[in-house]
Design an enzyme around this catalytic site. Structure first.
Site, PDB file in Angstrom:
ATOM      1  N   GLU A  36      16.448 -10.100  13.514  1.00 51.89           N
ATOM      2  CA  GLU A  36      16.079  -9.263  12.363  1.00 51.89           C
ATOM      3  C   GLU A  36      17.195  -8.283  12.039  1.00 51.89           C
ATOM      4  O   GLU A  36      17.777  -7.674  12.934  1.00 51.89           O
ATOM      5  CB  GLU A  36      14.786  -8.502  12.678  1.00 51.89           C
ATOM      6  CG  GLU A  36      14.010  -8.117  11.434  1.00 51.89           C
ATOM      7  CD  GLU A  36      13.476  -9.336  10.674  1.00 51.89           C
ATOM      8  OE1 GLU A  36      14.145  -9.787   9.719  1.00 51.89           O
ATOM      9  OE2 GLU A  36      12.394  -9.829  11.043  1.00 51.89           O
ATOM     10  N   LEU A 133       7.342 -11.155   3.451  1.00 48.85           N
ATOM     11  CA  LEU A 133       7.228 -12.617   3.594  1.00 48.85           C
ATOM     12  C   LEU A 133       7.991 -13.334   2.484  1.00 48.85           C
ATOM     13  O   LEU A 133       7.832 -14.530   2.275  1.00 48.85           O
ATOM     14  CB  LEU A 133       5.754 -13.037   3.609  1.00 48.85           C
ATOM     15  CG  LEU A 133       4.923 -12.404   4.727  1.00 48.85           C
ATOM     16  CD1 LEU A 133       3.478 -12.871   4.651  1.00 48.85           C
ATOM     17  CD2 LEU A 133       5.502 -12.729   6.100  1.00 48.85           C
ATOM     18  N   SER A 135       8.114 -13.130  -1.030  1.00 51.14           N
ATOM     19  CA  SER A 135       7.528 -13.678  -2.260  1.00 51.14           C
ATOM     20  C   SER A 135       8.614 -13.874  -3.308  1.00 51.14           C
ATOM     21  O   SER A 135       8.568 -14.813  -4.103  1.00 51.14           O
ATOM     22  CB  SER A 135       6.438 -12.745  -2.787  1.00 51.14           C
ATOM     23  OG  SER A 135       6.972 -11.501  -3.193  1.00 51.14           O
ATOM     24  N   ASP A 180      16.190 -15.505   3.366  1.00 51.46           N
ATOM     25  CA  ASP A 180      14.925 -15.733   2.650  1.00 51.46           C
ATOM     26  C   ASP A 180      14.976 -17.014   1.828  1.00 51.46           C
ATOM     27  O   ASP A 180      14.103 -17.871   1.907  1.00 51.46           O
ATOM     28  CB  ASP A 180      14.626 -14.556   1.710  1.00 51.46           C
ATOM     29  CG  ASP A 180      14.534 -13.239   2.445  1.00 51.46           C
ATOM     30  OD1 ASP A 180      14.634 -13.245   3.692  1.00 51.46           O
ATOM     31  OD2 ASP A 180      14.367 -12.201   1.777  1.00 51.46           O
TER      32      ASP A 180
HETATM   33  P1  ADP Z   1       9.061  -9.705  -0.925  1.00 49.88           P
HETATM   34  O1  ADP Z   1       9.311  -9.157   0.436  1.00 49.88           O
HETATM   35  O2  ADP Z   1       7.662 -10.171  -1.080  1.00 49.88           O
HETATM   36  O3  ADP Z   1      10.080 -10.707  -1.338  1.00 49.88           O
HETATM   37  P2  ADP Z   1      10.306  -8.209  -3.031  1.00 49.88           P
HETATM   38  O4  ADP Z   1      10.218  -6.793  -3.419  1.00 49.88           O
HETATM   39  O5  ADP Z   1      11.628  -8.748  -2.623  1.00 49.88           O
HETATM   40  O6  ADP Z   1       9.205  -8.450  -1.914  1.00 49.88           O
HETATM   41  O7  ADP Z   1       9.820  -9.122  -4.246  1.00 49.88           O
HETATM   42  C1  ADP Z   1       8.607  -8.855  -4.897  1.00 49.88           C
HETATM   43  C2  ADP Z   1       8.807  -9.077  -6.376  1.00 49.88           C
HETATM   44  O8  ADP Z   1       8.954 -10.492  -6.645  1.00 49.88           O
HETATM   45  C3  ADP Z   1       7.599  -8.670  -7.203  1.00 49.88           C
HETATM   46  O9  ADP Z   1       7.638  -7.283  -7.516  1.00 49.88           O
HETATM   47  C4  ADP Z   1       7.737  -9.547  -8.433  1.00 49.88           C
HETATM   48  O10 ADP Z   1       8.681  -8.994  -9.331  1.00 49.88           O
HETATM   49  C5  ADP Z   1       8.308 -10.839  -7.856  1.00 49.88           C
HETATM   50  N1  ADP Z   1       7.162 -11.713  -7.528  1.00 49.88           N
HETATM   51  C6  ADP Z   1       6.683 -11.995  -6.309  1.00 49.88           C
HETATM   52  N2  ADP Z   1       5.579 -12.760  -6.369  1.00 49.88           N
HETATM   53  C7  ADP Z   1       5.338 -12.966  -7.675  1.00 49.88           C
HETATM   54  C8  ADP Z   1       4.325 -13.656  -8.399  1.00 49.88           C
HETATM   55  N3  ADP Z   1       3.314 -14.269  -7.767  1.00 49.88           N
HETATM   56  N4  ADP Z   1       4.389 -13.659  -9.750  1.00 49.88           N
HETATM   57  C9  ADP Z   1       5.404 -13.030 -10.385  1.00 49.88           C
HETATM   58  N5  ADP Z   1       6.384 -12.355  -9.759  1.00 49.88           N
HETATM   59  C10 ADP Z   1       6.354 -12.307  -8.430  1.00 49.88           C
HETATM   60 MG    MG Z   2      12.186 -10.339  -1.403  1.00 48.55          MG
END
Ligand code: ADP
Ligand code: MG
Length: 394
Positions: A36, A133, A135, A180
């Site tokens: 990490e 995770l 997203s 990621d």
């Molecule tokens: P993570 O650790 O989950 O990657 P981030 O801050 O890097 O967190 O990314 C989150 C951002 O990615 C959200 O604020 C959004 O802009 C985009 N995102 C994630 N999931 C979705 C989704 N299901 N629909 C649209 N945008 C998303």
């Molecule tokens: Mg991210």
């Protein structure tokens, strides 16, 4: 596979665009078991793609205009290669923050002369947002598959991952490492992925079948994490600059042995020394992981996960009280081999390696005790290593 989500993107596509989508793709989130905060120090990481993903339903639009619907936000956006540099929609209004991720993918592909034909797309995800995770990478990799499917080009998964990282670094403006996007692109069912972040060589390591990966979301999200993240990166760079005076050949903390570090740490400012020690020792831990897992020595591997948490808490200082509580409880429960915070830190999730037979009981006890102690109702996912981003067969 989340058939409910697949149906949701299909139905929303039908409502918004009429007709059924030509394709559906999925791109998973990821969890990192060990290594990490070392990806940006040329270290080794050990993530797995998880069975939570972004699903995208899409069809060609036969123009260069792309129309997106983020079903989870119930919002749309429309973009084209012409509107990308100004971060605006085709009507001239500014692109919403969430739309920077797909727009960034379009931008990164254009820098590689790869076609991004217009598409109509609806996407939704069961990767929790902002909890470590990834997203964001799952959204990016889903769009990579969509444009690859319609663009008449084909890249190896690692190349797609690198372009998505470029999108996140330079278009979205988040200074993430390669882990990621790599894990989302290259995931393999029931395997951990061991990536050398310097050479980008990687291999799979089987995860014993009698183990479960349990992810526990503290439900706590700290603000200002990107500022702290940048400070950690700066501390690592400062350490390299300073250590170079004695070790002129080093390029990054990856090149510093624990022995050399112990000898030279005294000359570093205290905070820089703590940050660098985490990285040097964590890279050493991740080097041991492969042999331990191959030998089935899960006990010892779990201990490395526990050590990693202590190091992230005390040296790298990216934990928070709720993460510490979640880890402490997990480590006291039966069937748990190792537990630690995962992702950037300051809230978000822990990752736990748990005997499969005990995973259900473990999850219930963990949720109950955590809620009693902190007042937050956590979310616990029993997950498994899954396939990377892919076009689904309809
Ligand atoms: P993570 O650790 O989950 O990657 P981030 O801050 O890097 O967190 O990314 C989150 C951002 O990615 C959200 O604020 C959004 O802009 C985009 N995102 C994630 N999931 C979705 C989704 N299901 N629909 C649209 N945008 C998303
Ligand atoms: Mg991210």
């Amino acid at each position: 596979m989340n058939t409910e989500l697949i149906n949701r993107v299909k139905n929303t596509f039908q409502e918004k665009f009429g007709g059924t989508p030509a394709h559906i793709a999925r791109a998973p989130g990821r969890v990192n078991l060990l290594g990490e905060h070392v990806d940006y120090n040329d270290g080794f990481v050990l993530p797995a793609a998880i069975d939570r993903a972004t699903y995208i339903a899409f069809s060609p639009d036969n123009s260069d205009q792309t129309t997106l619907v983020a079903a989870d936000f119930n919002q749309g956006a429309s973009l084209s290669p012409q509107t990308i540099p100004s971060k605006t929609q085709t009507d001239g209004s500014p692109l919403a923050e969430w739309a920077h991720y797909p727009a960034g993918v379009m931008w990164a592909l254009s820098t590689g002369q790869l076609a991004t034909p217009g598409l109509n797309a609806v996407y939704a995800s069961d990767v929790p947002r902002g909890s470590g995770l990834s997203s964001s990478a799952s959204v990016e990799m889903a769009f990579m598959i969509a444009w690859q499917t319609l663009g008449g080009w084909m890249l190896p998964p690692m190349q797609r991952a690198l372009l998505a990282q470029k999108a996140e670094n330079h278009y979205v403006g988040v200074n993430c490492g390669i882990m990621d996007q790599f894990a989302s692109a290259c995931g393999v069912e029931n395997k951990l992925l061991l990536l050398d972040c310097r050479s980008l060589e990687w291999k799979t390591i089987p995860l014993p079948e009698d183990l479960s990966i349990v992810i526990a979301d503290t439900k706590v999200r700290r603000a200002l994490t990107s500022g702290e993240y940048n400070k950690r990166r700066a501390a690592c760079e400062a350490a390299v600059q300073s250590l170079k005076e004695d070790l002129p050949d080093i390029q990054s903390l990856r090149d510093v042995s624990v022995e050399d570090f112990n000898r030279l740490a005294g000359k570093l400012p205290q905070v820089v020394s703590k940050r660098a020690r985490h990285v040097v020792e964590e890279i050493e831990r991740s080097k041991q992981a492969e042999a331990l897992l191959e030998a089935g020595n899960i006990q010892h591997f779990g201990e490395l996960m526990n050590e990693c948490h202590v190091s992230l808490r005390d040296l790298y200082e990216v934990s928070c009280p709720e993460l510490d509580v979640m880890v402490r409880i997990a480590q006291s429960l039966e069937g748990c081999y190792g537990a630690r915070l995962t992702g950037a830190g300051f809230g978000g999730c822990t990752v736990n390696l748990v005997a499969r037979e005990q995973a259900e009981q473990f999850s219930q006890s963990l949720a109950k005790s955590y809620e009693t102690e902190t007042g937050y109702a956590p979310e616990i996912y029993i997950t498994r290593a899954s396939t990377g981003a892919e076009l689904l067969k309809l």
